[in-house]
Motif scaffolding. Structure first.
Motif, PDB file in Angstrom:
ATOM      1  N   ARG A 210       0.844  -1.205   0.000  1.00 19.02           N
ATOM      2  CA  ARG A 210       0.000   0.000   0.000  1.00 19.02           C
ATOM      3  C   ARG A 210       0.875   1.249   0.000  1.00 19.02           C
ATOM      4  N   GLU A 211       1.888   1.230   0.878  1.00 21.29           N
ATOM      5  CA  GLU A 211       2.750   2.414   1.021  1.00 21.29           C
ATOM      6  C   GLU A 211       3.501   2.726  -0.268  1.00 21.29           C
ATOM      7  N   LEU A 212       3.880   1.695  -0.996  1.00 21.87           N
ATOM      8  CA  LEU A 212       4.675   1.893  -2.211  1.00 21.87           C
ATOM      9  C   LEU A 212       3.813   1.932  -3.475  1.00 21.87           C
ATOM     10  N   GLY A 213       2.490   1.792  -3.315  1.00 21.19           N
ATOM     11  CA  GLY A 213       1.611   1.797  -4.483  1.00 21.19           C
ATOM     12  C   GLY A 213       1.762   0.551  -5.343  1.00 21.19           C
ATOM     13  N   VAL A 214       2.176  -0.554  -4.725  1.00 19.35           N
ATOM     14  CA  VAL A 214       2.344  -1.819  -5.463  1.00 19.35           C
ATOM     15  C   VAL A 214       0.997  -2.552  -5.480  1.00 19.35           C
ATOM     16  N   PRO A 215       0.486  -2.915  -6.661  1.00 18.77           N
ATOM     17  CA  PRO A 215      -0.780  -3.655  -6.702  1.00 18.77           C
ATOM     18  C   PRO A 215      -0.629  -5.085  -6.178  1.00 18.77           C
ATOM     19  N   VAL A 216      -1.750  -5.628  -5.705  1.00 14.26           N
ATOM     20  CA  VAL A 216      -1.751  -6.957  -5.088  1.00 14.26           C
ATOM     21  C   VAL A 216      -2.739  -7.855  -5.825  1.00 14.26           C
ATOM     22  N   ILE A 217      -2.281  -9.021  -6.238  1.00 17.67           N
ATOM     23  CA  ILE A 217      -3.200 -10.044  -6.738  1.00 17.67           C
ATOM     24  C   ILE A 217      -3.466 -10.978  -5.566  1.00 17.67           C
ATOM     25  N   MET A 218      -4.721 -10.998  -5.113  1.00 17.82           N
ATOM     26  CA  MET A 218      -5.112 -11.701  -3.885  1.00 17.82           C
ATOM     27  C   MET A 218      -5.934 -12.943  -4.247  1.00 17.82           C
ATOM     28  N   VAL A 219      -5.401 -14.114  -3.916  1.00 12.64           N
ATOM     29  CA  VAL A 219      -6.102 -15.364  -4.236  1.00 12.64           C
ATOM     30  C   VAL A 219      -7.115 -15.649  -3.130  1.00 12.64           C
ATOM     31  N   ASP A 220      -8.383 -15.777  -3.515  1.00  7.13           N
ATOM     32  CA  ASP A 220      -9.444 -16.041  -2.541  1.00  7.13           C
ATOM     33  C   ASP A 220      -9.321 -17.444  -1.953  1.00  7.13           C
ATOM     34  N   ARG A 221      -9.915 -17.622  -0.771  1.00  5.78           N
ATOM     35  CA  ARG A 221      -9.887 -18.923  -0.100  1.00  5.78           C
ATOM     36  C   ARG A 221     -10.762 -19.938  -0.806  1.00  5.78           C
ATOM     37  N   PRO A 222     -10.356 -21.205  -0.759  1.00  5.40           N
ATOM     38  CA  PRO A 222     -11.218 -22.243  -1.318  1.00  5.40           C
ATOM     39  C   PRO A 222     -12.398 -22.526  -0.378  1.00  5.40           C
ATOM     40  N   ALA A 223     -13.473 -23.058  -0.924  1.00  2.00           N
ATOM     41  CA  ALA A 223     -14.609 -23.475  -0.094  1.00  2.00           C
ATOM     42  C   ALA A 223     -14.228 -24.773   0.617  1.00  2.00           C
ATOM     43  N   VAL A 224     -14.543 -24.856   1.911  1.00  3.57           N
ATOM     44  CA  VAL A 224     -14.131 -26.045   2.664  1.00  3.57           C
ATOM     45  C   VAL A 224     -15.261 -26.701   3.451  1.00  3.57           C
ATOM     46  N   GLY A 225     -16.502 -26.395   3.135  1.00  2.00           N
ATOM     47  CA  GLY A 225     -17.587 -27.088   3.832  1.00  2.00           C
ATOM     48  C   GLY A 225     -18.191 -26.237   4.923  1.00  2.00           C
ATOM     49  N   ASP A 226     -19.083 -26.853   5.706  1.00  2.00           N
ATOM     50  CA  ASP A 226     -19.909 -26.054   6.610  1.00  2.00           C
ATOM     51  C   ASP A 226     -19.758 -26.457   8.078  1.00  2.00           C
ATOM     52  N   ALA A 227     -18.573 -26.887   8.471  1.00  2.00           N
ATOM     53  CA  ALA A 227     -18.350 -27.178   9.893  1.00  2.00           C
ATOM     54  C   ALA A 227     -18.519 -25.886  10.682  1.00  2.00           C
ATOM     55  N   PRO A 228     -19.000 -25.973  11.951  1.00  2.00           N
ATOM     56  CA  PRO A 228     -19.022 -24.781  12.795  1.00  2.00           C
ATOM     57  C   PRO A 228     -17.621 -24.188  12.854  1.00  2.00           C
ATOM     58  N   THR A 229     -17.541 -22.859  12.745  1.00  2.00           N
ATOM     59  CA  THR A 229     -16.230 -22.214  12.586  1.00  2.00           C
ATOM     60  C   THR A 229     -16.057 -21.097  13.588  1.00  2.00           C
ATOM     61  N   VAL A 230     -14.871 -21.010  14.185  1.00  2.00           N
ATOM     62  CA  VAL A 230     -14.507 -19.865  15.021  1.00  2.00           C
ATOM     63  C   VAL A 230     -13.228 -19.251  14.466  1.00  2.00           C
ATOM     64  N   GLY A 231     -12.955 -17.993  14.905  1.00  2.00           N
ATOM     65  CA  GLY A 231     -11.808 -17.278  14.347  1.00  2.00           C
ATOM     66  C   GLY A 231     -10.638 -17.143  15.298  1.00  2.00           C
ATOM     67  N   THR A 232     -10.848 -17.521  16.574  1.00  2.47           N
ATOM     68  CA  THR A 232      -9.772 -17.318  17.546  1.00  2.47           C
ATOM     69  C   THR A 232      -9.513 -18.582  18.365  1.00  2.47           C
ATOM     70  N   VAL A 233      -8.304 -18.653  18.895  1.00  2.00           N
ATOM     71  CA  VAL A 233      -7.907 -19.779  19.748  1.00  2.00           C
ATOM     72  C   VAL A 233      -8.792 -19.824  20.998  1.00  2.00           C
ATOM     73  N   ALA A 234      -9.086 -18.654  21.572  1.00  2.98           N
ATOM     74  CA  ALA A 234      -9.904 -18.617  22.794  1.00  2.98           C
ATOM     75  C   ALA A 234     -11.279 -19.228  22.538  1.00  2.98           C
ATOM     76  N   GLU A 235     -11.857 -18.940  21.385  1.00  2.00           N
ATOM     77  CA  GLU A 235     -13.174 -19.526  21.057  1.00  2.00           C
ATOM     78  C   GLU A 235     -13.075 -21.038  20.889  1.00  2.00           C
ATOM     79  N   ALA A 236     -11.973 -21.491  20.327  1.00  2.00           N
ATOM     80  CA  ALA A 236     -11.798 -22.937  20.149  1.00  2.00           C
ATOM     81  C   ALA A 236     -11.637 -23.630  21.503  1.00  2.00           C
ATOM     82  N   VAL A 237     -10.914 -22.987  22.424  1.00  2.00           N
ATOM     83  CA  VAL A 237     -10.766 -23.549  23.775  1.00  2.00           C
ATOM     84  C   VAL A 237     -12.143 -23.629  24.431  1.00  2.00           C
ATOM     85  N   ALA A 238     -12.945 -22.574  24.284  1.00  4.60           N
ATOM     86  CA  ALA A 238     -14.292 -22.558  24.881  1.00  4.60           C
ATOM     87  C   ALA A 238     -15.144 -23.680  24.284  1.00  4.60           C
ATOM     88  N   TRP A 239     -14.997 -23.907  22.988  1.00  9.86           N
ATOM     89  CA  TRP A 239     -15.760 -24.983  22.335  1.00  9.86           C
ATOM     90  C   TRP A 239     -15.369 -26.338  22.936  1.00  9.86           C
TER      91      TRP A 239
END
Ligand code: NAP
Length: 250
Positions: A210-239
């Protein structure tokens, strides 16, 4: 009875989850075995593929696993699908621990693509010869036919096929914005190609671009199914702890 938890790993989150769980449950971390000198989590560790969903289901039964946390990298889609199939077959709960993806902000110039071949296609149709490639050594093959000059940064060296004009930088995060700025400048980078891995460890390259004005080609994530999902380690510990009713040691 102590619960037995399989953590499918290969990420910093998986290591931190194992560290958080090791005093509470019997935790087994699983690594694919791709990295020569992996950073090992605390607790029991096993290494290598299971032999597809059927092999994983057999392994889960033999190891008497009660719960599975899929903390693999967001792009490890084959393993995540295998975990969904195998846990359904064995009849045990599965949680996905997946850090959120990155989001484009003011000053960013991102071009999102759905796959690595689409990233290679995008490179071939845009200006700029000098490419910083951070998609990982396994994925460099998708760019092998391109005439561009590539700086590939990976933990271990890539195997053929690789692009003809390739410089390899062996390194492992976390990376700093100062360091990333220096690297982009030193190699006069025209475009950055990265996967939308998310997380703090490797985000600095996006700020530097961003700072240097360099463009980014960003590869999107693949689809991986519908398991219940959390974003943090703390949430996984709680689960994991939510299954404590009679199953876990106090
Ligand atoms: P993948 O394409 O989804 O998986 C290919 C095969 O590798 C799986 O079918 C499985 O073999 C085996 N495997 C993958 N992860 C495993 C694990 N944690 N434990 C045991 N076997 C595993 O996976 P990948 O993208 O090659 O990633 C491999 C490892 O590197 C994962 O642990 C992942 O978290 C880590 N990683 C990946 C990336 C990335 O960009 N893909 C980046 C950083 C770290 P079987 O079918 O024989 O069970």
């Amino acid at each position: 009875m102590t619960a037995r938890v399989l953590v499918l790993g290969g990420t910093g989150e998986a290591r931190r989850l194992a560290a958080a769980l090791v005093s509470r449950v019997h935790v087994v971390s699983s690594l694919a075995g791709r990295v020569r000198e992996p950073l090992l989590p605390p607790g029991e560790v096993r290494v290598g593929g299971f032999g597809g969903p059927a092999g994983l289901a057999d392994w889960l039964r033999a190891a008497r696993i009660d719960l599975v946390v899929d903390a693999t990298h967001p792009f490890a889609a084959v393993m995540s699908r295998s975990a969904a199939t195998a846990t359904a077959e064995v009849g045990i709960p599965l949680l996905a621990l997946r850090r959120p993806g990155w989001t484009e902000g003011p000053g960013d110039a991102w071009h999102r693509v759905p796959s690595l071949p689409a990233a290679a296609e995008a490179l071939s149709t845009r200006p700029g010869d000098r490419v910083f490639l951070t998609t990982g050594r396994k994925d460099v093959a998708a760019f092998a036919a391109l005439p561009h000059w590539f700086l590939l940064r990976s933990v271990d060296p890539p195997e053929p096929p690789t692009p003809a004009r390739l410089t390899v930088l062996l390194d492992r995060g976390p990376f700093t914005q100062t360091g990333e700025l220096a690297l982009l400048r030193e190699h006069a980078i025209d475009v950055l190609v990265t996967k939308d891995s998310g997380g703090e460890q490797t985000v600095a390259k996006l700020g530097a671009a961003r700072e240097l004005g360099v463009p980014v080609i960003m590869v999107d994530r693949p689809a991986v199914g519908d398991a219940p999902t959390v974003g943090t380690v703390a949430e996984a510990v709680a689960w994991v702890e939510s299954f404590s009713g009679g199953m876990f040691q106090g």
